[in-house]
Structure formats: structure tokens, C-alpha cells
Design an enzyme around this catalytic site. Structure first.
Site, PDB file in Angstrom:
ATOM      1  N   CYS A 288       5.723 -83.646 -61.623  1.00 13.59           N
ATOM      2  CA  CYS A 288       6.367 -82.864 -62.679  1.00 13.59           C
ATOM      3  C   CYS A 288       6.308 -83.627 -63.997  1.00 13.59           C
ATOM      4  O   CYS A 288       6.323 -84.848 -64.025  1.00 13.59           O
ATOM      5  CB  CYS A 288       7.820 -82.590 -62.315  1.00 13.59           C
TER       6      CYS A 288
ATOM      7  N   LYS B 125      -1.633 -85.326 -60.420  1.00 14.46           N
ATOM      8  CA  LYS B 125      -2.339 -86.559 -60.767  1.00 14.46           C
ATOM      9  C   LYS B 125      -1.580 -87.784 -60.288  1.00 14.46           C
ATOM     10  O   LYS B 125      -2.155 -88.696 -59.712  1.00 14.46           O
ATOM     11  CB  LYS B 125      -2.541 -86.623 -62.288  1.00 14.46           C
TER      12      LYS B 125
END
Length: 604
Positions: A2, A599
Site C-alpha cells: 500500500c 513491488k
């Protein structure tokens, strides 16, 4: 995972928050939202499922504006992707909260809050935090204290950004196991989950330490440690807007990053090796004292970094004669590990914030290891701060979720480490080859158009099988991972010698089989394995050394420029990256932000 962005300013901050979210898109997300306190001290919120651009459109329709606000990109953990589950979450229309991480005891807290009369509108653990902070604020009317008390009751790893409509001049943040950055601007101050979001807005930053909380206003940022004591934390200058990444002439960040590999490997090697030696200081001040005592090595990592560790095992055992064990971090954490005397513990992470890798390091620090070494791309990361020794790769910011240049710089670092620990003159040959590595990468990148021509042969495939032997087996694993990550084709990798022990049952005319075949001592063995594929009608693609005379026998041969034997795992990785990229483009997938992936995986 997030992305968090927050600000307190003397101006309307909504567009700044939106731009911050755009810079955090690379982390991966499925929904986005923003909340601000407007000029009449009203809390306004907009949330959407989908892309940040959708949020921008929704904000334009509602004309949302305010001087204090928080924004968020969500990667679903608790609760499916939806507007209802998107952040920020509210409590009683007064408190707005954004959250990265997982609150492990959220069910217990939820039931407790229900008995207090709180009602829930989402499936998330985040809404629990919002209501809990509201509850404590009702008791104390102090937002910072309410956040601190709530965090003390919450178990897990998380970071929070919180605003309250009755406190329009402040923003409160807290870090517990998930990274958070504080930024100093002019007439405005910020929080973010990544300093990249703050470039051009903030002049300097503080990287919050574990347990820190902060009260952010337009004039100041006050930081408190885990004991709620006011402390001074080091500030770091932030690079200017000119260094914000862009795609340049490339269609995707991933392709740009593939083509940057020659340069970033050059940067990673610079001033660290010469023709006869590796400068041990490259691994930190303690390395010269620690390295001569090393008798064993444990490497712990996740995903692509785990594959780098697997390749390193071959190098470290062959060159340095050191028994090397490679572990997946999420597995290492939960088993009893036997630690031989004088064992060096190595963690590998692009971001330095991977939750499982950090937890493994913290576990190792309580064990009988000689020392810890972190191989990492981010100098300000938690992993770097916690390790005894550090090797910083110089890959630069990597935006594509599927790692490319970070992986090859990790491999360069590991090969340097193997040379540094080598006790004979083979180290000099390794160093000679390392000096040739950037030029070898440039030659391999010239294969781009040939590899692109293969993409149409994979577009309609459902499965793919990658094969390698010896040190090329982890290369095959990495190739399979790249293909599945961004093209969504199910791909597996096996040691070629294992074909007849099961995988051969899958081989038919519809199964593409990709083999990595450098000119090494296992080449003849590999050829024998590939004959088994051809005999079953498998669609065979072989990446071969261009100095070899292969008989195709129905296989598609892709010739790879010759390179030194120690470099082969790095060199043969690059065409597999290109293959995955071009197949994904041909299929029309979101190359830089593949579905369901993040990522930086900052939760367990």
C-alpha cells in the site's frame, strides 16, 4: 505494498496528494482514495476501485480541496478490492485513517469495539484502527495520544496516517514494522510510505524508526520514540525534481530498466574492484575483520532475491569453498535453524523493507551467527540499518514490479563477495570477467529484436517449462517467475536432469520448453535431456552460446553472445527478461503493474 501520502499545508494540498499517489503506483494496488479537511473543517473523502487516474476524475467531479489530508493506494489483504474497502477509512465522520500493514488481532478488537457501540461498514482490519483511535480520542481529546494508545493495543506490523476534523492543523503518523517517511517542506510538511512520493515537495526527510510516532503541522514535525519521549531524528536531504524517474523513450519502465543494466552494473562495480582484488570496505567497515573468520554462509531472501541467493550458493561453494544454505525468508522464520560456528548470515532485498526478510534478520540477530550482511538497493532502508555489514547495489530506483536491474546488480554483488572470500588465484579471473560484464550486457541487449520475434509463439500458450542445469537452474527459475508475473502464463522451472522424474509427462506440441544452455561442463548432459523433449514433440526454445555449433533438430535456437563462465548466470538472465516482457506486451497485460502483485511486500 500500500502507498501512503499525507500533508499539512498552507495551501490546498489535494493535487499534491494525488501526485504523490501517482509516484507510488509502482508499488502495486487495486484501489485508491483521499480525505481532506476543507476550509470549513469538514472531512471530505473520495474513494474508488481501480487506478489513480480514476480517483483524479472522481476528485474533479466533487471539487475536493483542503489544507490537511491523507491519501492511499490499497493492495487488498483483508477484504476484496472494492470502494467500500478502499482507504481512507472514517470513524463517526470525524477521524480519517490510512494504513499499510496487517493488524493481526483485528477480530478481537472488532468484537470489543462492537460492544462499545461501533458499527463497521467494511471487511478491513483498517476500519478497526479508525474506530479504536476514535474511542481513545473520546477519552483524552489528544490525537497523538489516541494513536499511540491504539497502536499499543494492535498486534502486527503496520504504519498509520491519521487526521481529525477537530484538529485540522495536524496530522499524526506512527510506524510499527512498516516503513514511513516524514518530509519537511516550506509552509507544509508531509508523511509518505516512500521518499519517492515526496521529491520536489519536501526538501529533507526523516526515516521513522521502529515504534516512532509523529505529530506533523505546517510549522514543525515532532517525533516521539516507542516510549513516547520526544526525540531528535537525523534528517536527510532529498533529491530534486530533476531526478524523478520517467520512462524516457521506452514504452514501459520494465523495458527501460532492462536496458539500464549495463550502466547500473558499471555503477555497482565502480571503485569496488581492481584487477587483483575486491575492496572489502565495499561490504562495510567490519568486513575486513569478519570475512577471514567465515566458515559457513546462510542466505535468506524472497522471490527474485531468493533466486540471486541460489546462484550465489554455486559461486560461494565453488570459489570460496564455504558451505552455503539458501532459505526462503517466510519459511526460515518458522523453523528451528541449526547455526554452525562462524556462520555469516546474508539477507538480500531490493527495497530493504520486505517484511519476511526483515523478520528473518531479527531472528538471526538472536541466534549464534558470526555477523549479518545485507545486500540491498536502498541506503536508508531498515535492512541496511539493522545489518552488521552492508553492500549497496547501485541499481537506482526500480519502478517495474518485476525486478530486472536490481536482480543483476545483486548477482554482481554476490560474485564480488565470492571473489572476496576466495583464497586462491581464481579470484583474479573472476575480477577480470567482472570488468567485462557491462560490455557483455550491452552485447546481449542487442538480441532484443530477435527475442521480440518469439513473443507471438507464446501469446496463446497456457503453460511453459523452463530448464537449466547447475548454476543455470536458478536462472531458469527466474525466467519462469518473470513470465508468470507479467504475462500470466503458468510457468515452472526444473533442473533438466529431473525431466524424466515427472515434468516430462506435461510435454507435448502445445508446451513451450525454454532451455538455458551456455557452453559449460554440463552442456552435453543438457543436450541429452533436450533430446527427450524433442522426442515427445515439445516446442523447444534453446538459448545457446553463439560459439557452439548446435544441430537444431526442430528446436528454435537463440544465440547468446559468448561471455566468461562466471558471468553466464547474469548474461543468460537478460534474454529471459526480454522474452517475458515481449510476451506480456503481445498479450496486452499491465507490464509495470501486474495484477495482484506489489513491488515492496511489507506485510507477511
Amino acid at each position: 505494498m500500500c502507498g501512503i501520502m499525507g500533508a499539512v499545508s498552507e495551501r490546498d494540498i489535494s493535487k499534491v496528494l494525488l501526485e504523490g499517489l501517482r509516484r507510488l503506483e509502482y508499488r502495486g494496488y487495486d484501489s485508491a482514495g483521499i480525505a481532506v479537511i476543507d476550509s470549513q473543517d469538514r472531512l471530505k473523502r473520495v474513494r474508488i476501485q481501480g487506478k489513480v487516474q480514476n480517483l483524479a476524475d472522481a476528485m474533479q467531479e466533487t471539487a475536493i480541496a483542503g489544507n490537511t489530508g491523507i491519501a492511499h493506494t490499497r493492495w487488498a489483504t483483508h477484504g476484496k478490492p472494492s470502494e467500500q474497502n478502499a482507504h481512507p477509512h472514517l470513524s463517526h465522520g470525524e477521524i480519517a485513517l490510512v494504513h499499510n500493514g496487517i493488524i493481526e488481532n483485528h477480530e478481537h478488537l472488532r468484537q470489543q469495539l462492537i460492544t462499545y457501540g461501533y458499527q463497521f461498514t467494511s471487511e478491513t482490519d483498517t476500519e478497526v484502527a479508525a474506530h479504536l483511535i476514535h474511542y481513545h480520542y473520546q477519552q483524552h481529546e489528544n490525537l497523538l495520544l489516541a494513536v499511540q494508545k491504539s497502536a499499543a493495543e494492535m498486534q502486527g506490523a503496520f504504519a498509520l496516517g491519521v487526521i481529525h476534523q477537530k484538529r485540522p492543523e495536524e496530522l499524526v503518523a506512527i510506524r510499527k514494522g512498516s516503513p514511513l517517511v516524514l518530509g519537511f517542506g516550506i509552509g507544509e510538511n508531509f508523511i509518505a510510505s516512500d521518499a519517492l512520493a515526496l521529491r520536489s515537495f519536501a526538501q529533507s526527510v526523516i526515516y521513522m524508526e521502529e515504534g516512532d510516532s509523529a505529530c506533523v503541522t505546517t510549522q514543525d514535525i515532532k517525533v516521539y520514540d516507542s516510549n513516547r519521549i520526544l526525540v531528535q531524528r537525523a534528517t536527510h536531504p532529498l533529491n530534486s525534481d530533476s531526478e524523478i524517474v520517467n520512462k524516457g523513450p521506452y514504452r514501459h519502465f520494465m523495458l527501460k530498466e532492462i536496458f539500464e543494466q549495463s550502466k547500473v552494473i558499471t555503477d555497482t562495480l565502480e571503485s569496488r574492484i581492481n584487477s587483483i582484488d575486491v575492496l572489502r570496505a565495499s561490504f562495510g567497515e567490519k568486513a575486513s575483520h569478519i570475512f577471514p573468520m567465515v566458515k559457513n554462509i546462510h542466505i535468506v531472501a524472497c522471490g527474485t532475491s531468493y533466486h540471486a541467493g541460489m546462484i550465489a550458493k554455486y559461486w560461494l561453494e565453488s570459489l570460496a569453498g564455504l558451505p552455503t544454505q539458501v532459505e526462503i525468508a517466510s519459511e526460515y522464520r518458522y523453523r528451528d535453524v541449526v547455526v554452525p560456528d562462524n556462520t555469516l548470515f546474508i539477507t538480500v532485498s531490493q527495497s530493504g523493507e520486505t517484511a519476511d526478510t526483515l523478520a528473518a534478520l531479527f531472528k538471526a540477530k538472536q541466534s549464534n551467527y558470526l555477523a549479518s550482511l545485507a545486500i540491498c538497493n536502498v541506503a536508508t532502508s531498515t535492512l541496511v540499518r539493522e545489518a552488521d555489514c552492508v553492500f549497496l547495489t547501485r541499481a537506482g530506483i526500480e519502478i517495474g514490479v518485476a525486478s530486472t536491474k536490481a536482480f543483476t546488480t545483486q548477482l554482481a554483488a554476490f560474485l564480488m563477495l565470492a571473489a572476496a572470500l576466495c583464497k586462491d588465484n581464481r579470484a583474479q579471473e573472476v575480477l577480470r570477467q567482472l570488468q567485462e560484464l557491462p560490455a557483455c550486457c550491452e552485447r546481449v541487449l542487442q538480441m532484443n529484436e530477435e527475442v521480440e520475434s518469439l513473443a507471438s509463439l507464446f501469446v496463446n500458450k497456457v503453460h511453459a517449462l523452463f530448464l537449466g542445469r547447475g548454476v543455470q537452474y536458478p536462472v531458469a527459475l527466474e525466467g519462469a517467475l518473470k513470465l508468470k508475473e507479467i504475462s500470466y502464463i503458468h510457468a515452472e522451472a526444473y533442473p533438466a536432469g529431473e525431466l524424466k522424474h515427472g515434468p516430462l509427462a506435461l510435454v507435448d506440441k502445445d508446451m513451450p520448453v525454454i532451455a538455458v544452455a551456455p557452453n559449460d561442463e554440463l552442456l552435453d548432459k543438457l543436450k541429452s535431456n533436450l533430446h527427450e523433449v524433442s522426442a515427445r514433440g515439445g516446442q523447444l526454445f534453446v538459448f545457446v552460446d553463439d560459439s557452439q555449433n548446435w544441430k537444431a533438430n526442430g528446436a528454435r535456437l537463440i544465440k547468446v553472445p559468448s561471455c566468461g563462465a562466471w558471468l553466464a548466470p547474469i548474461i543468460y538472465t537478460i534474454p529471459l527478461q526480454l522474452l517475458a516482457y515481449h510476451v506480456a506486451v503481445a498479450k496486452g497485460t499491465d507490464v509495470d503493474q501486474p495484477r495482484n502483485l506489489a513491488k515492496s511486500v511489507t506485510v507477511e
